[in-house]
Design a protein around this motif. Structure first.
Motif, short mmCIF file in Angstrom:
data_model
loop_
_atom_site.label_atom_id
_atom_site.label_comp_id
_atom_site.label_asym_id
_atom_site.label_seq_id
_atom_site.Cartn_x
_atom_site.Cartn_y
_atom_site.Cartn_z
N SER A 1 -42.15 18.17 -18.71
CA SER A 1 -42.29 16.83 -18.12
C SER A 1 -43.35 16.83 -17.02
CB SER A 1 -40.95 16.36 -17.54
OG SER A 1 -39.98 16.23 -18.56
N ASN B 1 -37.73 22.16 -29.46
CA ASN B 1 -37.00 20.93 -29.75
C ASN B 1 -37.17 19.90 -28.64
OD1 ASN B 1 -36.06 22.13 -32.08
ND2 ASN B 1 -34.11 22.76 -31.19
N ASP B 2 -37.16 20.40 -27.39
CA ASP B 2 -37.37 19.52 -26.24
C ASP B 2 -38.75 18.89 -26.28
OD1 ASP B 2 -36.83 18.29 -23.73
OD2 ASP B 2 -37.93 19.89 -22.71
N LYS C 1 -40.65 18.41 -28.94
CA LYS C 1 -40.72 17.45 -30.05
C LYS C 1 -40.02 16.15 -29.68
CE LYS C 1 -41.23 20.71 -33.88
NZ LYS C 1 -40.63 21.25 -35.13
N ALA C 2 -38.90 16.26 -28.96
CA ALA C 2 -38.19 15.05 -28.51
C ALA C 2 -39.05 14.25 -27.55
CB ALA C 2 -36.86 15.43 -27.86
N LYS C 3 -39.74 14.97 -26.64
CA LYS C 3 -40.62 14.28 -25.69
C LYS C 3 -41.80 13.64 -26.41
CE LYS C 3 -39.65 16.51 -21.27
NZ LYS C 3 -38.28 16.88 -21.60
N LYS C 4 -42.30 14.33 -27.44
CA LYS C 4 -43.39 13.75 -28.21
C LYS C 4 -42.94 12.46 -28.88
CE LYS C 4 -46.45 14.50 -32.16
NZ LYS C 4 -46.79 15.35 -33.32
N LYS C 5 -41.75 12.49 -29.47
CA LYS C 5 -41.22 11.31 -30.13
C LYS C 5 -41.05 10.17 -29.13
CE LYS C 5 -37.40 9.74 -33.06
NZ LYS C 5 -36.12 10.14 -33.73
N ALA C 6 -40.49 10.50 -27.95
CA ALA C 6 -40.30 9.49 -26.92
C ALA C 6 -41.65 8.95 -26.43
CB ALA C 6 -39.51 10.07 -25.74
N LYS D 1 -36.91 24.98 -26.33
CA LYS D 1 -38.08 24.38 -25.70
C LYS D 1 -38.90 23.58 -26.72
CE LYS D 1 -38.35 25.36 -21.31
NZ LYS D 1 -38.60 24.34 -20.27
#
Length: 228
Positions: free
Chosen positions: A16, A130-131, A133-138, A128
């Motif tokens: 972040s 997965n985190d 990829k989740a941030k990319k999606k968001a 990390k």
């Protein structure tokens, strides 16, 4: 040059914070994910090699243990036959094998620790990843939302402008109509009178003159009667 210099950099990274400092967060998150995936492939490949080494070491331990047991049986046989010299030689062989067995077992234990460490690192790296990829999606969803809001705002502004221009055009049409009405009311005032109109005006003038003379005569006659 990669974003991370070693495995610990990835595990201890604050994604972040990196994105907050980036000029192009979407590009940076793609690079982070790519480097994490590449690192994960490398770590898994290393793990596969270590696992292969562990299997070889395990087989060697089993083989050495079998050899050590075999020499012990031979030593027992020699003792039963009264050949203590052969028994000593067999036990010497067993001792040498047990020393190698101890070394291989120590190596196997270290390999197990290494595998456990790799397994832990893979788990943390996967978390990390997965985190990220989740941030990319968001981030993508946030970008799409912002773009949609900008599009809607532009459309609203466009509609407001269209309405303003529409009201202005309506006002112009009203002004044109009023000006046209004024022009119609002034039509004919500057046009020269026709011949019939001029003659009619003369006739009207003669009638008015005759009527004026009549009135003067009546007034004149009245005044003469009073003098008599």
């Amino acid at each position: 040059m990669g974003i991370f210099s070693r495995m610990s950099d990835i595990i201890n990274s604050n994604i972040s914070a990196l994105l907050d400092q980036a000029e192009d967060p979407e590009k940076l998150i793609r690079l982070i994910i790519q480097e994490m995936e590449d690192t994960l492939v490398e770590v898994r490949s290393s793990s596969a090699r270590v696992l292969a080494d562990r299997k070889a070491a395990t087989r060697r331990v089993e083989q050495l243990q079998a050899e050590a047991d075999s020499w012990e049986q031979k030593a027992k046989l020699a003792i039963s036959k009264g050949r203590e010299d052969l028994a000593r030689a067999a036990l010497q062989e067993k001792r040498e094998i047990e020393e190698e067995l101890e070394a291989v077992s120590t190596e196997l234990a270290a390999t197990d620790e290494h595998i456990a460490q790799l397994n832990d690192e893979i788990g943390k790296l996967q978390a990390k990843l997965n985190d990220a990829k989740a941030k990319k999606k968001a981030l993508v969803m946030r970008t799409q939302t912002v773009e949609s809001r900008i599009k809607v705002k532009r459309q609203v502004n466009r509609d407001a402008l269209d309405q303003a221009f529409g009201r202005f055009e309506h006002f112009e049409r009203r002004m044109d109509n009023l000006e046209s009405q004024l022009e119609v009311m002034d039509m004919g005032k500057d046009v020269a009178p026709s011949l019939a109109a001029e003659i009619n005006a003369l006739e009207q003038d003669e009638k008015i003159t005759a009527e004026l003379d009549r009135l003067k005569a009546e007034l004149g006659g009245g005044e003469s009667s009073k003098d008599a």
